[in-house]
Design a protein around this motif. Structure first.
Motif, short mmCIF file in Angstrom:
data_model
loop_
_atom_site.label_atom_id
_atom_site.label_comp_id
_atom_site.label_asym_id
_atom_site.label_seq_id
_atom_site.Cartn_x
_atom_site.Cartn_y
_atom_site.Cartn_z
N LEU A 79 0.83 -1.21 0.00
CA LEU A 79 0.00 0.00 0.00
C LEU A 79 0.87 1.26 0.00
N GLY A 80 1.87 1.30 0.87
CA GLY A 80 2.73 2.47 0.97
C GLY A 80 3.58 2.70 -0.27
N ILE A 81 4.14 1.61 -0.83
CA ILE A 81 5.02 1.72 -1.99
C ILE A 81 4.25 2.19 -3.22
N VAL A 82 3.09 1.59 -3.47
CA VAL A 82 2.35 1.88 -4.70
C VAL A 82 1.61 3.21 -4.63
N THR A 83 0.88 3.46 -3.55
CA THR A 83 0.02 4.65 -3.48
C THR A 83 0.70 5.86 -2.87
N GLN A 84 1.87 5.67 -2.21
CA GLN A 84 2.56 6.74 -1.48
C GLN A 84 1.67 7.34 -0.40
N ARG A 85 0.84 6.48 0.17
CA ARG A 85 0.00 6.85 1.31
C ARG A 85 0.14 5.78 2.38
#
Length: 623
Positions: A79-85
């Motif tokens: 989630l963090g890597i792909v969406t930067q959230r």
């Protein structure tokens, strides 16, 4: 959109590394900060109880818990890597404000419960190693507030190195403990075969699983992976996902080794010698020297406990910062945040110890795990929904097989934790002198959490079904055109909402302006995410609205009209005037049907606000 942990976001360079080893090394680190949550003092009590009562037979529960944790943490990293959230930011742009406030409140309670376990663990370690009274040990833990500030100012790599050193201390301590204890290897292997000896063993197993997967770690991991700067190309994202999965696998297997070592130590010493009721950490420390015959066994045990509490408390504070900034978009000075979090943990610990004495620390640790159990589902379920969303994940969504595995794990964890919470509430009701108070407070609260959990589980499925059935709104882009009137106006703005009202509004505009006028189609995205992030939002509805607006333009341009489009974000009665006043239009045409913001046109609310904010005529078209 503010960045998660902004002071260290993308601060570690992973590009231009001369070798594959250096590139892999650049990605390593976040999972080690996460792994300490899986070996914090809250886990020690359940591991010791399991080993002393049932020997090696519950080792398989630790292995299964570790596999569950590995999958969930890999989803968090994705989630963090792909969406930067991070997980909190993703929740804020998905749910309404009231739901987000509740989720934030629950996350804060979970972090405070974690910190309570870490405070007690460090205080017990200090007490055992230096013979300092427990109450003074609790107060000493306030001092580590400033250690985090020092480390974060030195950069994330320095912090990761410090945590890895603490993890290494814990690991080496238990390597020597294993040498001292000399466990029976054949029984260790046999313990990896699933079995539940008694109903009490089931309760301990639930406790082990409940203490293993920590909700704050899911928030933490989705943020820490964003400290790496890499190419935002599909290949770069794939590489980041691969290296972070390797990082998670190594780090969480180390955490599994520590937890297994604690259980094996309890089995090889207490269970083997008939000490079946050892559950308190202090008792375990006391029995180690006489049973193992060396003074180093209790010393290493206490050192590992202090290292465990110290490392966990640092990562718990980071998680608190992530949760507050993500859910509330509110930033607090790190030292203020740290002190508040620590005081929330210290005050109940000091009060309980002063009233009931040092013998209740084990009960406090168990209580902290029960509180964590309540919150766990509210972190796991949104995470699975987010990483399964094709639009949100930009093609990097998880496969159907992974989705099924994740939902099975979520069901197991939530069900077991629900059973644990249910048993605790029943126990309180049976032993309470005034159960009516619990019936009026605790029981309704538990039901409220259950309803909220069901809402979070099913809402995305229902929303998706409606979108697929209705194609976002009742539009098929079948615009019918009436006879073109006389040219009167030069620049005309038309508010559209992709409903049946658009045909009438657009035809009315054409009657005003004719073929020679210039038209601008305006649509306002009204999602929660759009109101928070504005033009930076990339949710499903925004992408659909942009596509539909482009299709409207193509249809009308094909008819020979000069058409532009403008997509706004937020509340229509605020955004539309801003667009109108900047665009030098001659007239604004609006319909009376559509999304939430437009429906109030029937009652004049939006119209009244618009009239006072724009200096051009407003043409209202009734459907």
């Amino acid at each position: 959109m503010s960045k998660s942990l902004e002071e260290v976001n993308q601060s570690v360079q992973t590009q231009n590394k001369t070798s594959i080893f250096r590139k892999i090394l650049a990605f390593f680190g976040p999972a080690y900060l996460v792994s300490v949550g899986y070996m914090d003092p809250g886990n020690w009590a359940t591991d010791i109880a399991g080993g002393s009562q049932f020997g090696y037979s519950l080792l398989w529960v630790l292995l299964m818990s570790n596999m569950m944790a590995l999958l969930l943490q890999s989803l968090s990293a994705r989630l963090g890597i792909v969406t930067q959230r991070d997980l909190a930011q993703a929740s804020r742009e998905t749910y309404s404000k009231p739901i987000n406030y509740i989720l934030y409140f629950l996350a804060e309670i979970a972090i405070a419960a974690c910190d309570l376990a870490e405070v007690l663990g460090m205080a017990i370690g200090i007490n055992l190693l230096f013979d300092i009274p427990l109450i003074e040990g609790v107060l000493i833990t306030v001092l580590d507030t400033f250690l985090l500030l020092f480390l974060i100012n030195k950069g994330i790599r320095k912090m990761e190195a410090f945590i890895i050193v603490l993890v290494a201390i814990i690991g080496f301590s238990f390597v020597f403990e294993m040498i001292f204890a000399q466990p029976e290897l054949d029984k260790v292997v046999y313990g990896l075969i699933p079995s539940i000896p008694t109903e009490t063993a089931l309760y301990i197993a639930i406790g082990i699983i409940g203490a293993t997967v920590m909700p704050h770690n899911l928030y933490l991991h989705s943020s820490l992976v964003q400290t790496r700067k890499f190419d935002r190309t599909p290949d770069g994202i794939k590489q980041a996902l691969k290296y972070n999965f390797i990082d998670s696998t190594i780090a969480l297997n180390l955490a599994f080794f520590v937890n297994a070592a604690i259980l094996i130590l309890a089995a090889a010493t207490f269970y083997k010698n008939g000490y079946f009721e050892v559950a308190e950490i202090q008792d375990a420390h006391q029995f180690l020297q006489p049973l193992l015959g060396t003074k180093w066994a209790p010393i290493l045990f206490a050192v590992a406990l202090i290292a465990s509490g110290q490392s966990s408390t640092i990562t718990g504070t980071l998680a608190g910062q992530i949760v507050m900034e993500g859910y509330l978009n509110f930033r607090m000075q790190p030292w203020v945040r740290r002190i508040i979090t620590r005081l929330i943990a210290i005050v109940p610990a000091v009060v309980v110890i002063l009233i009931y004495g040092e013998s209740v620390t084990g009960k406090l640790l168990i209580l902290s795990q029960v509180i964590l159990s309540l919150q766990l589902g509210f972190a796991i379920i949104p995470l699975i929904h987010f990483v399964s969303d094709k639009t949100k994940m930009k093609g990097f969504h998880i496969s159907k097989i992974t989705q099924v595995a994740a939902w099975i794990i979520a069901t197991i964890i939530v069900s077991l934790n629900a059973k644990l919470v249910f048993n605790e509430i029943v126990g309180w009701l049976e032993t309470s002198e005034n159960p009516i108070v619990l019936w009026l407070t605790v029981v309704p609260l538990a039901f409220g959490f259950l309803i909220l959990l069901l809402y979070i589980v099913f809402k995305p499925f229902i929303t998706k079904a409606k979108q697929e059935f209705q194609n976002h709104s009742p539009h098929n882009l079948n615009l019918q055109f009436s006879k073109i009137g006389t040219y009167n106006t030069k620049k005309i703005a038309i508010a559209v909402d992709f409903s049946s009202a658009d045909t009438i509004a657009i035809n009315s505009a054409f009657e005003l302006g004719g073929i020679e006028a210039k038209y601008t189609l305006i649509h306002v995205v009204e999602t929660v995410g759009a109101m928070v992030y504005g033009k930076n939002i990339e949710d499903h509805e925004t992408l659909i609205d942009a596509k539909l607006l482009a299709e409207y333009k193509a249809i009308l341009s094909h008819k020979g009209f000069t058409v532009k489009t403008k997509l706004g974000y937020g509340k229509p009665n605020k955004v539309i005037p801003e667009i109108i006043n900047k665009g030098n239009f001659d007239v604004l045409v609006m319909g009376t049907h559509g999304h939430t913001g437009f429906k109030d046109l029937i009652f004049g609310t939006t119209v009244d606000k618009l009239r006072h904010k724009i200096s051009i005529p407003l043409f209202i078209v009734k459907n």
